[in-house]
Design an enzyme around this catalytic site. Structure first.
Site, mmCIF file in Angstrom:
data_model
loop_
_atom_site.group_PDB
_atom_site.id
_atom_site.type_symbol
_atom_site.label_atom_id
_atom_site.label_comp_id
_atom_site.label_asym_id
_atom_site.label_seq_id
_atom_site.Cartn_x
_atom_site.Cartn_y
_atom_site.Cartn_z
ATOM 1 N N GLU A 1 4.129 -5.334 7.443
ATOM 2 C CA GLU A 1 3.190 -4.467 8.156
ATOM 3 C C GLU A 1 3.504 -4.251 9.632
ATOM 4 O O GLU A 1 3.437 -3.127 10.128
ATOM 5 C CB GLU A 1 1.747 -4.997 8.024
ATOM 6 C CG GLU A 1 1.139 -4.772 6.650
ATOM 7 C CD GLU A 1 1.414 -5.883 5.664
ATOM 8 O OE1 GLU A 1 2.316 -6.715 5.907
ATOM 9 O OE2 GLU A 1 0.736 -5.923 4.632
ATOM 10 N N GLU B 1 -0.270 -9.565 -0.821
ATOM 11 C CA GLU B 1 -1.693 -9.901 -0.643
ATOM 12 C C GLU B 1 -2.437 -9.897 -1.984
ATOM 13 O O GLU B 1 -3.300 -10.739 -2.220
ATOM 14 C CB GLU B 1 -2.325 -8.923 0.355
ATOM 15 C CG GLU B 1 -1.799 -9.158 1.780
ATOM 16 C CD GLU B 1 -2.145 -8.029 2.732
ATOM 17 O OE1 GLU B 1 -1.796 -6.872 2.421
ATOM 18 O OE2 GLU B 1 -2.761 -8.298 3.775
ATOM 19 N N ALA C 1 0.869 -1.182 0.000
ATOM 20 C CA ALA C 1 0.000 0.000 0.000
ATOM 21 C C ALA C 1 0.900 1.225 0.000
ATOM 22 O O ALA C 1 2.060 1.151 0.424
ATOM 23 C CB ALA C 1 -0.887 -0.022 1.234
ATOM 24 N N GLY D 1 0.615 -5.219 0.817
ATOM 25 C CA GLY D 1 -0.544 -5.307 -0.071
ATOM 26 C C GLY D 1 -0.212 -5.929 -1.420
ATOM 27 O O GLY D 1 -1.093 -6.475 -2.083
#
Ligand code: DAK
Length: 258
Positions: free
Chosen positions: A132, A112, A64, A109
């Site tokens: 994270e 993911e 992200a 992300g």
């Protein structure tokens, strides 16, 4: 579209996350564009397989967008989570097969996103990780759910708790990626895989995907019953008649996808 490029050829759609200066980090704009592209392609009958990759030679998606995320309020964070969760689960549930061509960093992300795809092929320079907890958050695009389902609880916990980055070879060893190729071969091999799948009965492929995805979220007895129903449904298709006739007549099946 500002940050997503789409190329289509012979029934294959290649979606490229295109923010190379930020290593293709996912900001809200990119997530929204990705969501729109996924919804459009899901409706298309002339697209049979989808490939997701990143622009440039360095990254698939480096997570992200930290610059954008840093100053988010709790409510904005929740909005971003809802958006991303929806986009990722729409990818997972596309009627088409979705292959991630992981051409570099797949972090947070990005890792993911690759896990929301059906199959992951990686280049030898790919790196995977869930950084994270080093940023004071937890994986929030379903990484705590998809990673243990792919590699097992123990390895998923180690990767998430330590934030260790792993290379493509290790990702292959633990079952996070299906195959590893030299960077210059990755796209060619990904297209070859897409083409191989496209020669099969695509309605059956789509039902098999649904049986696997939905079955994993059910208790075993319900999953078996769900599979039996989808199996039965295959017998309403021309592809089933063609596939079995071709076997008996010792010829190659010509499927229509219905
Ligand atoms: N966000 C924004 N910019 C990024 C970025 C990122 N994730 N990753 C890289 N960049 C930018 C760098 O800031 C740099 O920009 P400039 O300084 O040139 O302007 C440019 O990309 C090139 O990066 P580097 O100079 O750092 O390149 P290096 O080769 O030295 O290092 C690296 C590559 C991938 C190891 C490094 O860039 C790195 O560690 N990047 C950050 C990786 C990371 O921690 N990713 C985020 C994980 S957290 C949520 C749910 C989930 C999430 C968020 C919200 N909700 C529920 C709301 C997910 C969170 C994550 O993904």
């Amino acid at each position: 579209m500002e940050n997503i490029k789409v190329k289509e050829e012979n029934g294959i759609s290649v979606i490229c996350i295109d923010r190379p200066k930020s290593l293709n980090a996912l900001n809200t704009q990119t997530l929204k564009e990705l969501g729109q592209v996924i919804n459009d392609i899901s409706e298309r009958k002339d697209i049979y397989t989808v490939i997701i990759t990143g622009s440039g030679e360095k990254a698939f998606v480096a997570g992200a967008d930290i610059t954008e995320m840093k100053s988010k309020s709790a409510i904005e964070g929740r909005e971003m989570a809802k958006l991303a969760q929806k986009v990722f689960s729409n990818i997972e549930n596309m009627p088409q097969v979705v292959i991630a061509a992981v051409n570099g960093y797949a972090l947070g992300g990005g890792c993911e996103l690759s896990m929301a795809c059906d199959i992951r092929l990686a280049s030898t320079n790919a790196k995977f990780g869930q950084p994270e907890v080093g940023l004071g958050i937890i994986p929030g695009f379903a990484g705590t759910q998809r990673l243990p389902r792919l590699v097992g609880k123990g390895i998923a916990k180690e990767l998430i708790f330590t934030t260790d980055m792993i290379d493509a070879k290790e990702a292959y060893r633990i079952g996070l990626v299906n195959k590893v190729y030299e960077p210059e071969e990755l796209m060619e091999k990904t297209i070859e895989l897409a083409q191989k799948i496209m020669k099969k009965g695509l309605f059956a492929v789509s039902l098999a995907k649904s049986a696997i995805n939905n079955g994993l979220n059910m208790d075993t007895e319900s999953a078996y019953a769900f599979e039996a129903n989808l199996f039965g449904l295959c017998f309403s298709t021309d592809d089933q008649t063609e596939g079995m006739s071709a076997f008996i007549e010792k010829r190659k099946a010509l499927f229509k996808g219905c």
